[in-house]
Design a protein around this motif. Structure first.
Motif, PDB file in Angstrom:
ATOM      1  N   ALA A   1      53.889  10.282  10.716  1.00  0.00           N
ATOM      2  CA  ALA A   1      52.942  10.092   9.610  1.00  0.00           C
ATOM      3  C   ALA A   1      51.680   9.376  10.089  1.00  0.00           C
ATOM      4  CB  ALA A   1      53.601   9.312   8.477  1.00  0.00           C
ATOM      5  N   LEU A   2      51.820   8.436  11.016  1.00  0.00           N
ATOM      6  CA  LEU A   2      50.654   7.743  11.565  1.00  0.00           C
ATOM      7  C   LEU A   2      49.759   8.712  12.331  1.00  0.00           C
ATOM      8  CD1 LEU A   2      49.193   5.048  12.006  1.00  0.00           C
ATOM      9  CD2 LEU A   2      50.593   4.747  14.055  1.00  0.00           C
ATOM     10  N   LEU A   3      50.368   9.596  13.104  1.00  0.00           N
ATOM     11  CA  LEU A   3      49.594  10.623  13.814  1.00  0.00           C
ATOM     12  C   LEU A   3      48.831  11.496  12.835  1.00  0.00           C
ATOM     13  CD1 LEU A   3      48.949  12.475  16.344  1.00  0.00           C
ATOM     14  CD2 LEU A   3      50.973  13.747  15.637  1.00  0.00           C
ATOM     15  N   VAL A   4      49.519  11.982  11.805  1.00  0.00           N
ATOM     16  CA  VAL A   4      48.884  12.872  10.829  1.00  0.00           C
ATOM     17  C   VAL A   4      47.775  12.139  10.085  1.00  0.00           C
ATOM     18  CG1 VAL A   4      49.279  14.192   8.716  1.00  0.00           C
ATOM     19  CG2 VAL A   4      50.919  14.339  10.592  1.00  0.00           C
TER      20      VAL A   4
ATOM     21  N   GLU B   1      60.192  17.266  25.786  1.00  0.00           N
ATOM     22  CA  GLU B   1      60.211  15.878  25.318  1.00  0.00           C
ATOM     23  C   GLU B   1      60.572  15.827  23.835  1.00  0.00           C
ATOM     24  OE1 GLU B   1      57.189  12.042  25.325  1.00  0.00           O
ATOM     25  OE2 GLU B   1      56.526  13.951  26.124  1.00  0.00           O
ATOM     26  N   ARG B   2      61.397  14.840  23.462  1.00  0.00           N
ATOM     27  CA  ARG B   2      61.872  14.708  22.083  1.00  0.00           C
ATOM     28  C   ARG B   2      61.657  13.286  21.581  1.00  0.00           C
ATOM     29  NH1 ARG B   2      64.484  18.831  20.026  1.00  0.00           N
ATOM     30  NH2 ARG B   2      65.121  20.524  21.376  1.00  0.00           N
ATOM     31  N   SER B   3      61.612  13.160  20.249  1.00  0.00           N
ATOM     32  CA  SER B   3      61.418  11.844  19.633  1.00  0.00           C
ATOM     33  C   SER B   3      62.667  10.989  19.816  1.00  0.00           C
ATOM     34  CB  SER B   3      61.082  11.999  18.148  1.00  0.00           C
ATOM     35  OG  SER B   3      62.173  12.576  17.465  1.00  0.00           O
ATOM     36  N   LEU B   4      62.509   9.682  19.628  1.00  0.00           N
ATOM     37  CA  LEU B   4      63.586   8.736  19.939  1.00  0.00           C
ATOM     38  C   LEU B   4      64.801   8.845  19.027  1.00  0.00           C
ATOM     39  CD1 LEU B   4      61.515   5.517  20.721  1.00  0.00           C
ATOM     40  CD2 LEU B   4      62.678   7.030  22.326  1.00  0.00           C
ATOM     41  N   GLU B   5      64.606   8.803  17.725  1.00  0.00           N
ATOM     42  CA  GLU B   5      65.742   8.719  16.812  1.00  0.00           C
ATOM     43  C   GLU B   5      66.260  10.069  16.340  1.00  0.00           C
ATOM     44  OE1 GLU B   5      64.540   6.152  13.628  1.00  0.00           O
ATOM     45  OE2 GLU B   5      65.049   4.361  14.752  1.00  0.00           O
ATOM     46  N   LEU B   6      65.370  10.965  15.963  1.00  0.00           N
ATOM     47  CA  LEU B   6      65.787  12.238  15.372  1.00  0.00           C
ATOM     48  C   LEU B   6      65.858  13.381  16.375  1.00  0.00           C
ATOM     49  CD1 LEU B   6      63.761  12.079  12.034  1.00  0.00           C
ATOM     50  CD2 LEU B   6      66.162  11.505  12.420  1.00  0.00           C
TER      51      LEU B   6
ATOM     52  N   PRO C   1      55.191  20.189  19.023  1.00  0.00           N
ATOM     53  CA  PRO C   1      54.483  20.551  17.785  1.00  0.00           C
ATOM     54  C   PRO C   1      53.572  19.438  17.266  1.00  0.00           C
ATOM     55  CG  PRO C   1      56.807  21.127  17.615  1.00  0.00           C
ATOM     56  CD  PRO C   1      56.640  20.298  18.839  1.00  0.00           C
ATOM     57  N   LEU C   2      53.910  18.198  17.594  1.00  0.00           N
ATOM     58  CA  LEU C   2      53.063  17.083  17.173  1.00  0.00           C
ATOM     59  C   LEU C   2      51.712  17.137  17.872  1.00  0.00           C
ATOM     60  CD1 LEU C   2      55.756  14.255  17.116  1.00  0.00           C
ATOM     61  CD2 LEU C   2      54.954  15.699  15.234  1.00  0.00           C
TER      62      LEU C   2
END
Length: 169
Positions: free
Chosen positions: A54-57, A121-126, A132-133
């Motif tokens: 959300a911060l990126l967006v 590369e993948r996000s930490l928690e999910l 795509p980001l």
């Protein structure tokens, strides 16, 4: 483009709405995470990833409406005594500098975006894929370039409005 002119441009209006939704999401997730952690001892699973996305967006989509309405911080030291044509030239020059700076940011983003795609590369928690980001970030850059184009077009037509004491804060 001063007061309210971003409402007439559908691109910046949509980007403003997307940034607002991202900000609202970020705030709700943070507050919910804190309340659930404090009251029930159960944090929201994936809150860190949701807030970072959300911060990126919010950041990438929130810059364009500010640029389109010339809402950047402006110090008008020379405006009272410079002719209108010089003020127009300075406004166009400032917009072009902004385009070059964000073009540099976009160019610098290409290598990490390709690495995220190549190496998965993948996000930490999910565990959400990060490539795509990077696409979201590039879409925000396109909107920023659009806003600078609007700013250039307006600056060529008339001298930029000097912010009032209220509008400058």
């Amino acid at each position: 483009m001063r007061e309210g002119s971003e409402r007439t441009d559908p691109v910046t209006r949509i980007m403003h709405a997307i940034a607002g939704i991202a900000l609202t999401t970020m705030m709700l997730v943070v507050v919910g995470d804190i309340v659930l952690r404090a009251v029930f001892g159960v944090p929201i699973q994936g809150a860190y990833d949701v807030v970072s996305i959300a911060l990126l967006v919010m950041t990438m989509f929130g810059i364009a409406p500010v640029v389109a309405r010339r809402g950047e911080i402006v110090i008008d030291l020379a405006d009272p005594f410079l002719p209108e044509i010089v003020l127009r030239l300075l406004a166009v020059l400032a917009a072009l500098i902004g385009v070059f700076l964000f073009a540099f940011f976009g160019w610098a983003m290409i290598a990490p975006a390709l690495d995220a795609w190549r190496w998965g590369e993948r996000s930490l928690e999910l565990g959400i894929p990060k490539w795509p980001l990077w696409g979201v970030a590039f879409a925000g850059l396109v909107g920023i370039f659009w806003a600078y184009l609007l700013q250039c077009r307006l600056s060529v037509r008339k001298a930029p409005d000097a912010p009032s004491e209220e509008g400058g804060l």
